[in-house]
Design a protein around this motif. Structure first.
Motif, PDB file in Angstrom:
ATOM      1  N   ASP A   1       0.812  -1.212   0.000  1.00 48.54           N
ATOM      2  CA  ASP A   1       0.000   0.000   0.000  1.00 48.54           C
ATOM      3  C   ASP A   1       0.850   1.269   0.000  1.00 48.54           C
ATOM      4  OD1 ASP A   1       0.805  -0.801   2.570  1.00 48.54           O
ATOM      5  OD2 ASP A   1      -0.712   0.469   3.508  1.00 48.54           O
ATOM      6  N   GLU A   2       2.150   1.147   0.189  1.00 49.35           N
ATOM      7  CA  GLU A   2       3.026   2.331   0.188  1.00 49.35           C
ATOM      8  C   GLU A   2       3.792   2.406  -1.126  1.00 49.35           C
ATOM      9  OE1 GLU A   2       4.664   3.295   4.331  1.00 49.35           O
ATOM     10  OE2 GLU A   2       4.581   1.102   4.281  1.00 49.35           O
ATOM     11  N   LYS A   3       3.639   3.545  -1.836  1.00 49.19           N
ATOM     12  CA  LYS A   3       4.233   3.670  -3.166  1.00 49.19           C
ATOM     13  C   LYS A   3       5.754   3.635  -3.115  1.00 49.19           C
ATOM     14  CE  LYS A   3       4.012   6.379  -7.417  1.00 49.19           C
ATOM     15  NZ  LYS A   3       5.417   6.205  -7.728  1.00 49.19           N
ATOM     16  N   TYR A   4       6.357   4.257  -2.105  1.00 54.01           N
ATOM     17  CA  TYR A   4       7.821   4.292  -2.061  1.00 54.01           C
ATOM     18  C   TYR A   4       8.394   2.888  -1.898  1.00 54.01           C
ATOM     19  CZ  TYR A   4       8.310   3.544   2.997  1.00 54.01           C
ATOM     20  OH  TYR A   4       8.302   2.997   4.252  1.00 54.01           O
ATOM     21  N   VAL A   5       7.640   1.986  -1.201  1.00 50.87           N
ATOM     22  CA  VAL A   5       8.085   0.588  -1.062  1.00 50.87           C
ATOM     23  C   VAL A   5       8.032  -0.099  -2.424  1.00 50.87           C
ATOM     24  CG1 VAL A   5       7.596  -1.659  -0.024  1.00 50.87           C
ATOM     25  CG2 VAL A   5       7.392   0.431   1.357  1.00 50.87           C
TER      26      VAL A   5
ATOM     27  N   ALA B   1       0.321  -3.545  -7.283  1.00 52.60           N
ATOM     28  CA  ALA B   1      -1.007  -3.513  -6.662  1.00 52.60           C
ATOM     29  C   ALA B   1      -0.903  -2.753  -5.350  1.00 52.60           C
ATOM     30  CB  ALA B   1      -1.510  -4.933  -6.417  1.00 52.60           C
ATOM     31  N   ARG B   2      -1.956  -1.977  -5.030  1.00 49.83           N
ATOM     32  CA  ARG B   2      -1.921  -1.145  -3.822  1.00 49.83           C
ATOM     33  C   ARG B   2      -2.575  -1.823  -2.628  1.00 49.83           C
ATOM     34  NH1 ARG B   2      -4.917   3.821  -6.473  1.00 49.83           N
ATOM     35  NH2 ARG B   2      -6.118   2.000  -7.150  1.00 49.83           N
ATOM     36  N   ASN B   3      -3.266  -2.931  -2.880  1.00 50.87           N
ATOM     37  CA  ASN B   3      -3.934  -3.636  -1.780  1.00 50.87           C
ATOM     38  C   ASN B   3      -4.186  -5.088  -2.186  1.00 50.87           C
ATOM     39  OD1 ASN B   3      -6.451  -3.638  -3.332  1.00 50.87           O
ATOM     40  ND2 ASN B   3      -6.521  -1.438  -2.804  1.00 50.87           N
ATOM     41  N   GLY B   4      -4.779  -5.840  -1.249  1.00 52.84           N
ATOM     42  CA  GLY B   4      -5.009  -7.256  -1.513  1.00 52.84           C
ATOM     43  C   GLY B   4      -5.985  -7.506  -2.648  1.00 52.84           C
ATOM     44  N   ARG B   5      -7.034  -6.684  -2.723  1.00 54.10           N
ATOM     45  CA  ARG B   5      -8.030  -6.869  -3.783  1.00 54.10           C
ATOM     46  C   ARG B   5      -7.396  -6.686  -5.159  1.00 54.10           C
ATOM     47  NH1 ARG B   5     -10.571  -3.504  -6.790  1.00 54.10           N
ATOM     48  NH2 ARG B   5      -9.967  -1.714  -5.545  1.00 54.10           N
ATOM     49  N   GLU B   6      -6.594  -5.610  -5.307  1.00 53.11           N
ATOM     50  CA  GLU B   6      -5.924  -5.387  -6.591  1.00 53.11           C
ATOM     51  C   GLU B   6      -4.949  -6.526  -6.896  1.00 53.11           C
ATOM     52  OE1 GLU B   6      -4.019  -1.643  -7.002  1.00 53.11           O
ATOM     53  OE2 GLU B   6      -5.887  -0.490  -7.032  1.00 53.11           O
TER      54      GLU B   6
ATOM     55  N   PRO C   1       1.137 -13.662 -12.655  1.00 48.51           N
ATOM     56  CA  PRO C   1       2.565 -13.466 -12.366  1.00 48.51           C
ATOM     57  C   PRO C   1       3.227 -14.732 -11.845  1.00 48.51           C
ATOM     58  CG  PRO C   1       1.222 -12.514 -10.636  1.00 48.51           C
ATOM     59  CD  PRO C   1       0.280 -12.915 -11.721  1.00 48.51           C
ATOM     60  N   ASP C   2       4.550 -14.809 -12.069  1.00 48.35           N
ATOM     61  CA  ASP C   2       5.328 -15.950 -11.581  1.00 48.35           C
ATOM     62  C   ASP C   2       5.811 -15.718 -10.157  1.00 48.35           C
ATOM     63  OD1 ASP C   2       5.545 -17.482 -14.186  1.00 48.35           O
ATOM     64  OD2 ASP C   2       6.430 -15.569 -14.794  1.00 48.35           O
ATOM     65  N   ILE C   3       6.201 -14.484  -9.865  1.00 49.16           N
ATOM     66  CA  ILE C   3       6.761 -14.136  -8.552  1.00 49.16           C
ATOM     67  C   ILE C   3       5.951 -12.981  -7.975  1.00 49.16           C
ATOM     68  CG2 ILE C   3       8.804 -13.310  -7.304  1.00 49.16           C
ATOM     69  CD1 ILE C   3      10.481 -14.569  -9.593  1.00 49.16           C
ATOM     70  N   ILE C   4       5.450 -13.156  -6.756  1.00 47.70           N
ATOM     71  CA  ILE C   4       4.620 -12.134  -6.121  1.00 47.70           C
ATOM     72  C   ILE C   4       5.273 -11.716  -4.816  1.00 47.70           C
ATOM     73  CG2 ILE C   4       2.353 -11.615  -5.124  1.00 47.70           C
ATOM     74  CD1 ILE C   4       1.195 -13.770  -6.993  1.00 47.70           C
ATOM     75  N   ILE C   5       5.608 -10.426  -4.736  1.00 51.29           N
ATOM     76  CA  ILE C   5       6.189  -9.860  -3.519  1.00 51.29           C
ATOM     77  C   ILE C   5       5.067  -9.065  -2.860  1.00 51.29           C
ATOM     78  CG2 ILE C   5       8.013  -8.396  -2.573  1.00 51.29           C
ATOM     79  CD1 ILE C   5       9.523  -8.887  -5.257  1.00 51.29           C
ATOM     80  N   ILE C   6       4.642  -9.468  -1.673  1.00 50.63           N
ATOM     81  CA  ILE C   6       3.401  -8.923  -1.126  1.00 50.63           C
ATOM     82  C   ILE C   6       3.542  -8.600   0.354  1.00 50.63           C
ATOM     83  CG2 ILE C   6       2.500 -11.271  -0.696  1.00 50.63           C
ATOM     84  CD1 ILE C   6      -0.298 -10.151  -1.440  1.00 50.63           C
ATOM     85  N   ASP C   7       3.022  -7.448   0.730  1.00 47.54           N
ATOM     86  CA  ASP C   7       3.004  -7.029   2.144  1.00 47.54           C
ATOM     87  C   ASP C   7       1.839  -7.713   2.850  1.00 47.54           C
ATOM     88  OD1 ASP C   7       3.524  -5.760   4.486  1.00 47.54           O
ATOM     89  OD2 ASP C   7       2.645  -3.837   3.878  1.00 47.54           O
ATOM     90  N   ILE C   8       2.061  -8.077   4.115  1.00 41.59           N
ATOM     91  CA  ILE C   8       0.987  -8.727   4.861  1.00 41.59           C
ATOM     92  C   ILE C   8      -0.063  -7.703   5.285  1.00 41.59           C
ATOM     93  CG2 ILE C   8       0.426  -9.791   7.080  1.00 41.59           C
ATOM     94  CD1 ILE C   8       2.822 -11.518   6.822  1.00 41.59           C
ATOM     95  N   LYS C   9       0.406  -6.539   5.800  1.00 41.01           N
ATOM     96  CA  LYS C   9      -0.524  -5.539   6.354  1.00 41.01           C
ATOM     97  C   LYS C   9      -0.883  -4.536   5.274  1.00 41.01           C
ATOM     98  CE  LYS C   9      -2.796  -3.546   9.719  1.00 41.01           C
ATOM     99  NZ  LYS C   9      -4.003  -4.156  10.298  1.00 41.01           N
ATOM    100  N   MET C  10      -2.128  -4.693   4.725  1.00 42.06           N
ATOM    101  CA  MET C  10      -2.640  -3.750   3.732  1.00 42.06           C
ATOM    102  C   MET C  10      -4.104  -3.507   4.032  1.00 42.06           C
ATOM    103  SD  MET C  10      -0.970  -4.954   0.062  1.00 42.06           S
ATOM    104  CE  MET C  10      -1.520  -6.650   0.203  1.00 42.06           C
TER     105      MET C  10
END
Length: 437
Positions: free
Chosen positions: A9-13, A37-42, A52-61
Motif C-alpha cells: 500500500d506504500e508507493k515508495y516501497v 497492486a496497492r492492496n489485496g483486492r488489486e 505473475p510468476d513471482i509475487i512480492i506482497i506485504d501482509i498488512k494492507m
C-alpha cells in the motif's frame, strides 16, 4: 517471460522493490515485466489477469490483507512463488505464511542486498520449475503419442497369439489395464447387401469410425483397440466386475448395441458385431478374440450383434453336420437339392436365408457357407437367378403383364424387379420381351 507482481500500500516501497528488480536483472530487461497492486483486492485481480510468476506482497494492507490475498491467488495460481514483506510486529503471521508454502519472507525495513538475493533465488527457482514442467509436458506428450502405437501393438500381439514377443507387463502398466473381466469385440464395416453386392468403406472412414468407437467405449470402460492394419475393428474391453454372469452378459450385449446405434447415428453406417466371452487375464484374450470372430460369422439376424455364448450350440451342431457329411458329399448334395426344390416351389413367397435354414434345421452360418460350396453362389444371388430364369420363361407368354410376372416370381416392386433383371440379363424385362418377338 518472467512476470513480477509487487503488492504494497506504500508507493515508495513499491518503487524501491521495482528499482531492486530492474537493477538486478538489467541484462534480462526484455524478458520480464513488473506489475503493481496497492492492496489485496488489486493483487488478486491483477494476478487473475496477468498470472505473475513471482509475487512480492506485504501482509498488512487495507481491506483484504496479504495472507488472505495469498490464499485466494493460490487457488488459481498454485505454482506462484510468494515473497512476503512484514514488520517485526507481524513476524508470527510471516511464520504462518511460510507454513502455507510461501517461499520467503523479508522484514521491513528491508535490506536491498538481501531482497536482491532472495529475488535472484526466486527467479532461479521459477525458471527451474518452468523447465521441469516443460520437460514433464513433453514427456507426457510423447507418452500420449505412444499410447495408440502401444495399443495397436498389444492388440496385434493378442490377435496373432504372439504375446511372448513383447514385454506384456510394461504394456499393461502404460495402458493401465489388468485385463480382469475383459472381452473382445470385433466390428465389421463391410455389409453384405442382398441386392447390389458387398459394400466397402474407405480406409480413412474406417479409421474415423475406429477412433470414434474407442472414444465412445472409453467413456464407460477401459478399452484398447486395433483398426489401422486389420480387416475388422478389434477392441478389448475391461468391464466393471460383476458377480453375476448374466449381468455381465447383459452389459456386454447392451454396450455392443449402443456402439451399433452410435455408429449408425454419427456415420450412417450399418455394422455387425461379434462378442467373445469375458475372461480374467491377458493370456485368454486370444480365445475371446477367436470367439468374437466366430460369433461375427453368425450375426445374420436383425440386431447384427451376436454373443459367442449364444451360438455355441449352433457351432456344435454345425461341427456335427461337418462330421456327418465329411465322407458323404452325396448326402450333403441331396440335402441342398431339396433346398433348391423348396426355393423353386415357393418363388412367390418371401424367401430369406434365415427362415430357409431353420426349415432344414441348419444354422444360418452353416447354411450360407455350405450353400455357396454346393452351388457356387451365395443364397441371395442364387435366389435371384432362379427367379430371373423363371421370369424369362413367363415373359414368353404375352398374356402376362410385366407386373404380373414380377409378383409371380416373388418380387413386390416392379421397378426393383426390372433393376434386378437388368443386372443379370443386361436388359430390362420389357426389352427382353421385345427381343423374343
Amino acid at each position: 517471460m518472467l512476470r513480477f507482481l509487487i503488492a504494497d500500500d506504500e508507493k515508495y516501497v513499491r518503487d524501491s522493490i521495482r528499482d531492486v528488480i530492474e537493477g538486478a536483472f538489467k541484462e534480462l530487461k526484455e524478458q520480464f515485466e513488473i506489475s503493481e497492486a496497492r492492496n489485496g483486492r488489486e493483487a488478486i485481480e491483477i494476478s487473475e489477469r496477468l498470472r505473475p510468476d513471482i509475487i512480492i506482497i506485504d501482509i498488512k494492507m487495507p481491506g483484504i490483507d496479504g495472507l488472505k490475498a495469498i490464499q485466494e491467488i493460490k487457488n488459481f495460481l498454485p505454482h506462484a512463488y510468494f515473497i512476503i514483506l512484514t514488520a517485526y510486529d507481524y513476524f508470527d503471521f510471516a511464520v504462518e505464511a511460510v507454513r502455507n508454502n510461501v517461499r520467503e519472507y523479508i522484514l521491513k525495513p528491508f535490506d536491498r542486498a538481501e531482497l536482491r538475493e532472495k529475488i535472484r533465488e526466486a527467479v532461479e527457482y521459477v525458471q527451474s520449475e518452468k523447465e521441469k514442467r516443460k520437460r514433464e509436458i513433453e514427456n507426457e506428450e510423447k507418452i500420449y503419442n505412444l499410447i495408440p502405437v502401444m495399443e495397436n501393438e498389444l492388440s496385434y500381439s493378442i490377435v496373432n497369439d504372439m504375446l511372448e514377443v513383447i514385454d506384456v507387463e510394461m504394456y499393461m502398466e502404460y495402458l493401465n489395464m489388468d485385463f480382469k473381466n475383459t472381452f473382445c469385440m470385433v466390428v465389421r464395416l463391410k455389409e453384405e447387401d442382398d441386392n447390389d453386392g458387398p459394400v466397402y468403406f474407405s480406409e480413412r472412414l474406417k479409421t474415423q469410425i475406429g477412433e470414434h468407437i474407442k472414444v465412445f467405449l472409453n467413456q464407460r470402460y477401459k478399452a484398447i483397440g486395433s483398426y489401422r492394419f486389420t480387416k475388422d475393428l478389434i477392441y478389448f474391453i475391461q468391464m466393471s466386475l460383476h458377480k453375476d454372469a448374466d449381468e455381465t452378459k447383459l452389459n456386454v450385449i447392451n454396450l455392443a448395441l449402443d456402439v451399433k446405434r452410435e455408429v449408425k447415428r454419427f456415420f450412417g453406417v450399418p455394422i455387425r458385431i461379434g462378442l467373445g466371452k469375458c475372461y480374467d487375464g491377458i493370456h485368454q484374450m486370444h480365445e475371446s478374440y477367436q470367439e468374437a470372430c466366430k460369433a461375427l460369422e453368425y450375426s445374420l439376424d436383425d440386431t447384427g450383434v451376436v454373443y459367442y455364448q449364444d451360438i455355441e450350440h449352433l457351432i456344435a451342431h454345425d461341427q456335427f453336420l461337418n462330421d456327418k457329411f465329411k465322407n458323404g458329399y452325396g448326402e450333403k448334395f441331396a440335402l441342398f437339392k431339396a433346398v433348391e426344390q423348396y426355393i423353386t416351389d415357393n418363388l412367390k413367397e418371401d424367401i430369406n436365408l434365415k427362415d430357409t435354414a431353420a426349415k432344414f434345421n441348419l444354422s444360418p452360418y452353416y447354411f450360407s457357407r455350405t450353400f455357396k460350396k454346393v452351388f457356387g453362389y451365395n443364397f441371395s444371388d442364387y435366389l435371384n437367378l432362379i427367379r430371373i430364369n423363371k421370369a424369362k420363361e413367363l415373359l414368353k407368354d404375352d398374356s402376362l403383364s410385366i407386373k404380373e410376372i414380377c409378383y409371380l416370381v416373388g418380387y413386390s416392386d416392379p421397378n426393383y424387379f426390372s433393376k434386378v433383371f437388368k443386372k443379370y440379363e443386361g436388359v430390362t424385362p420389357t426389352e427382353y420381351r421385345e427381343k423374343l418377338r
